[in-house]
Scaffold this motif. Structure first.
Motif, short mmCIF file in Angstrom:
data_model
loop_
_atom_site.label_atom_id
_atom_site.label_comp_id
_atom_site.label_asym_id
_atom_site.label_seq_id
_atom_site.Cartn_x
_atom_site.Cartn_y
_atom_site.Cartn_z
N ARG A 18 33.97 25.80 56.98
CA ARG A 18 33.19 25.85 58.22
C ARG A 18 33.46 24.63 59.08
O ARG A 18 33.52 24.72 60.32
CB ARG A 18 31.70 25.94 57.89
CG ARG A 18 31.36 27.06 56.92
CD ARG A 18 29.88 27.06 56.58
NE ARG A 18 29.63 27.82 55.36
CZ ARG A 18 28.44 28.19 54.95
NH1 ARG A 18 27.38 27.87 55.65
NH2 ARG A 18 28.29 28.88 53.84
N ILE A 19 33.62 23.48 58.45
CA ILE A 19 33.95 22.26 59.20
C ILE A 19 35.31 22.41 59.86
O ILE A 19 35.49 22.06 61.04
CB ILE A 19 33.92 21.04 58.25
CG1 ILE A 19 32.49 20.75 57.79
CG2 ILE A 19 34.51 19.81 58.95
CD1 ILE A 19 32.39 19.72 56.69
N LEU A 20 36.28 22.93 59.12
CA LEU A 20 37.61 23.13 59.69
C LEU A 20 37.56 24.14 60.84
O LEU A 20 38.25 23.97 61.85
CB LEU A 20 38.57 23.58 58.59
CG LEU A 20 38.83 22.57 57.47
CD1 LEU A 20 39.75 23.17 56.41
CD2 LEU A 20 39.43 21.28 58.01
N ASP A 21 36.77 25.19 60.69
CA ASP A 21 36.63 26.17 61.75
C ASP A 21 36.03 25.54 63.01
O ASP A 21 36.48 25.81 64.14
CB ASP A 21 35.74 27.33 61.30
CG ASP A 21 36.42 28.24 60.29
OD1 ASP A 21 37.66 28.19 60.19
OD2 ASP A 21 35.69 28.99 59.61
N THR A 22 35.02 24.70 62.83
CA THR A 22 34.38 24.06 63.97
C THR A 22 35.35 23.13 64.69
O THR A 22 35.40 23.09 65.92
CB THR A 22 33.14 23.27 63.51
OG1 THR A 22 32.19 24.17 62.94
CG2 THR A 22 32.48 22.54 64.68
N CYS A 23 36.14 22.38 63.92
CA CYS A 23 37.14 21.51 64.53
C CYS A 23 38.15 22.33 65.33
O CYS A 23 38.53 21.96 66.46
CB CYS A 23 37.86 20.69 63.46
SG CYS A 23 36.84 19.40 62.71
N GLU A 24 38.57 23.44 64.76
CA GLU A 24 39.52 24.30 65.46
C GLU A 24 38.91 24.85 66.74
O GLU A 24 39.56 24.88 67.79
CB GLU A 24 39.94 25.45 64.54
CG GLU A 24 40.99 26.36 65.14
CD GLU A 24 41.46 27.43 64.18
OE1 GLU A 24 42.13 28.39 64.64
OE2 GLU A 24 41.17 27.31 62.97
N ASP A 25 37.64 25.27 66.69
CA ASP A 25 36.97 25.79 67.88
C ASP A 25 36.85 24.73 68.96
O ASP A 25 36.85 25.07 70.16
CB ASP A 25 35.57 26.30 67.51
CG ASP A 25 35.60 27.55 66.64
OD1 ASP A 25 36.67 28.20 66.58
OD2 ASP A 25 34.57 27.85 66.00
N ARG A 26 36.76 23.47 68.56
CA ARG A 26 36.64 22.38 69.53
C ARG A 26 38.01 21.84 69.97
O ARG A 26 38.07 20.87 70.73
CB ARG A 26 35.82 21.24 68.92
CG ARG A 26 34.37 21.60 68.64
CD ARG A 26 33.60 20.43 68.04
NE ARG A 26 32.23 20.79 67.71
CZ ARG A 26 31.34 19.96 67.19
NH1 ARG A 26 31.68 18.69 66.93
NH2 ARG A 26 30.11 20.36 66.92
#
Length: 249
Positions: A221-229
């Motif tokens: 989820r952290i990696l997904d959030t970084c990607e989204d940002r």
């Protein structure tokens, strides 16, 4: 005044001064102050990048799960290893290095540096550096103090050993029994910006039993959030943070 009395008086005056000097770097433990005024120590780097770091491993019961999760996402990170843990799992140290991850040290024992003098501090760092370096096939260049608390002796020992101290800008509070993947993700990303350094733990050797599962569950989820940002994720060596004249954000 006799010589003995003069000596006692001098010692009594000097001791508080020496103690204050030893403990002065503890101010860097306060995250908001560190992030604002000590960007290099906080691990502030490229504005389009986030450094992902793990402490307290290697642990054969948990670290392989993190390595597998990172491999699935094709992400590398920085692992700050405890020397005593590395000695117990030499093959795992080599596995971390062979997977392309960056390796730093977290000391030999996970003990507060404020309670250690200069010689004990140096010996602890040197033992961890040499052991981890021999196992990884490369001398580590990075150091993170236990509990994120530096001392003057720690700064001096790190300099003598060619180690660069680095803390973090964002953590997951993943060491507690009440931590969950949701709470870790929320805590990390709520305080995360481009140029930041994330602290997670791939072992519970100094945490609540099983606490590493909260970090592992939060990782995708952290990696997904970084990607989204629009933020790339990698180790500190890719962070534009240390070495050369890379600008600090």
């Amino acid at each position: 005044m006799t010589a003995a009395r003069l000596l006692r008086t001098t010692v009594l005056v000097a001791l508080p001064v020496l103690a204050a000097a030893h403990a002065a770097p503890v101010v860097s433990t306060f995250g908001p102050l560190r992030n604002r005024t000590m960007p290099r120590l906080a691990g502030r780097g490229r504005a389009d990048h986030v450094a992902l770091t793990f402490d307290d491993g290697p642990d054969p019961l948990s670290t392989p799960f993190f390595l597998r999760a990172l491999a699935e996402r094709k992400v590398t990170a920085t692992f700050f290893l405890l020397g005593r843990q590395a000695r117990r799992s030499p093959g795992l140290v080599r596995e971390i290095a062979d997977a392309g991850h960056e390796i730093g040290i977290h000391g030999w024992h996970h003990r507060p540096l404020l309670l250690r003098g200069p010689r004990a501090t140096y010996d602890d760092f040197a033992r961890a550096r040499d052991t981890v370096g021999d196992l990884a096939g490369r001398p580590p260049a990075l150091f993170r103090p236990p509990y994120g608390v530096m001392s003057t002796a720690a700064h001096l020992a790190a300099r003598r050993l060619g180690l660069t101290p680095v803390l973090w800008t964002s953590w997951g509070e993943d060491w507690t029994a009440r931590a969950t993947p949701e709470s870790v993700h929320r805590t990390v990303t709520g305080d995360l910006h481009g140029g930041g350094t994330i602290l997670l733990h791939d072992s519970d050797c100094t945490s609540a039993p099983g606490a590493w599962r909260s970090a592992l569950g939060a990782l995708p989820r952290i990696l997904d959030t970084c990607e989204d940002r629009g933020l790339s994720v990698g180790p500190l060596r890719e962070h534009g943070w240390y070495g050369g004249e890379a600008p600090l954000i």
